[in-house]
Design an enzyme around this catalytic site. Structure first.
Site: not given
Length: 489
Positions: A72, A152, A176
């Site tokens: 990420k 997210s 998330s």
């Protein structure tokens, strides 16, 4: 191929890391429509794959050696762009590696590149990214509308679900990891706060953020978690506890375990499909030999408002460092502009609307005259929410079963023009876990009538991820979710 399958094939010499890596790189190149990978690192990936193959040949091979993963964009990676999907960090290439990504690298994992996300991890749909929307590989039956992969960690979820990588790192501040995992039919684990180091992960809300694995199934999450966990003296909140072999704890035997069903999670207006899935999950766990009891978590209704005071307050403080002076984007200044003008223009240009909104909310609740009315009160509510869980676990409950999300994945753009509070309601089942610092996992358990994946969430006792993963493993085996998205990209 799943991580466990790849590990076994690599060790037997049936496939090389370089072959696996090349296959993933080819998939990534063909999947630009998903916008999941935003900084591709093919040369670095080939270099690490070759090193992994040498380790495998020498017989010195940890579980993740040679396994291609996505990272990420919130994790700082040495020499590789790390922007937290924000314009304000444009051009930032750290000189250091986050602890978690370094542990994965040292375990022999191959980094394929950086994954899309909501800006500074603020969002539930991956629509706040400077790179543009990440797209869910799933579609509604007979409909070509682009759907959100959740947020997210939307890029991580989309990449794993589409088979671009075998696993990915995510972070979870209010859901998330778990919400995007549920939206894309994969498994996502948020560990106990302090289990994985936060050092080198770009901060959103420091008392809530936690890194975790996202993969195709529970076993793969267990393998990744073992490599990602451990004490780090550079993170003052990192727990100095031994890291068990989480995979070895997956027996699937949950006879004698007690599973709680919180009555407060039966929300008004909950879709019938989510209600039915929850009931099915309860029956599956009972059939596996667990005792299922109704429980009460009375302060649940205050969780969202408390979260949306605490998280923006911490974000306001953490994001104060982005000022255009030391790194990242700096606004062009007019003749006569001073340093205050530079700060204001840089932050106005660099932060997107959602980040600006949360920074303003956070600054407001921390300001003189409002600190006690909002922030201190929210902290007290947080303590009550944690006590609710402590009381339930003290009464003998081993894990708690809830829905992961209030719906299946929605269309991109469907909520962006609406009241932002509607978007925040996506976190209704997940934020309590972060407020209480507990481990939680989302497991795909069914499809809705449009053919989209739905997930259930299990919440565990602090530091007992092994037990939680085993309960999730029993649920996964009973649900037998094998659906994959049809390839359209």
């Amino acid at each position: 191929m799943k991580i466990a399958e790849a590990r076994d094939a690599l060790r037997k010499g049936e496939v090389t890391s370089l072959e696996l890596t090349e296959a993933c790189l080819a998939e990534i190149e063909a999947a630009d429509a998903l916008n999941a990978f935003v900084h591709k690192t093919p040369e670095l990936a080939r270099e690490r794959a070759a090193a992994a193959d040498a380790r495998l040949k020498a017989g010195d091979a940890p579980d993740l050696c040679g396994v291609p993963l996505g990272i990420k964009d919130l994790f700082c990676t040495e020499g590789v762009a790390s922007q937290a999907a924000s314009r304000i960090l444009d051009g930032f290439r750290p000189e250091y590696e986050s602890t978690v990504s370094a542990q994965l690298r040292d375990a022999g994992a191959v980094m394929l590149g950086k994954l899309n996300m909501d800006e500074f991890a603020m969002g539930s749909s991956n629509e706040t990214s400077t790179y543009g929307d990440a797209v869910n590989p799933w579609r509604r039956e007979g409909d070509e509308a682009r759907l959100t992969p959740g947020g997210s960690s939307g890029g991580s979820a989309a990449a794993v679900a589409a088979g671009l990588c075998l696993g990915a790192t995510g972070t979870d501040t209010g859901g998330s990891i778990r919400q995007p995992a549920a939206f894309t039919g994969i498994t996502g684990l948020k560990p106990t706060y302090g289990r994985c180091s936060r050092w080198g992960i770009i901060a959103f809300a420091s008392s809530l953020d936690q890194a975790g694995p996202m993969a195709r199934d529970v076993r793969d999450c267990a393998i990744m978690l073992s490599a990602m966990s451990g004490h780090d003296s550079r993170d003052s909140t990192s727990a100095d506890l031994p890291v068990p072999d989480f995979e070895a704890m997956l027996t699937g035997d949950i006879r004698g375990k007690t599973i709680g069903i919180p009555r407060e999670y039966r929300m008004e207006g909950m879709p019938g499909e989510i209600e039915a899935l929850w009931a099915e999950g309860r029956a599956m766990l009972e059939d596996a030999g667990a005792k299922v009891v109704d429980i009460s978590l009375p302060h649940t209704k205050y969780a969202l408002p408390a979260y949306y005071v605490i998280a923006p307050a911490e974000a306001s403080s953490n994001l104060a460092r982005y000022d255009g002076v030391r790194f990242g984007h700096r606004a062009r200044l007019a003749q006569g502009d001073g340093i205050t003008d530079m700060y204001e223009k840089t932050r106005a240009e660099g932060f997107g609307p959602e980040v600006q909104r949360r920074v303003m909310v956070g600054t407001y609740v921390l300001s003189a005259g409002f600190y006690d009315a909002y922030y201190n009160r929210a902290r007290k509510v947080r303590a009550l929410i944690k006590k609710d869980f402590d009381d339930v676990f003290a009464d003998g409950v081993d894990a708690i079963l809830t829905p992961a999300t209030p719906s299946a994945a929605f269309g991109l753009g469907e909520m962006s023009d609406a009241d932002p509070v509607q978007m925040y309601l996506n976190d209704v089942f997940t934020v309590t876990v972060n407020l209480a610092g507990l481990p939680g996992i989302a497991v795909p358990t069914g499809l809705d009538r449009a053919g989209l994946p739905l997930g259930l969430q299990l919440i565990g006792r602090p530091w007992e991820e092994g037990d939680l993963l085993n309960t999730a493993y029993a649920l996964e085996r009973a649900a037998n979710f094998t659906s994959r998205p049809g390839k359209w990209w």
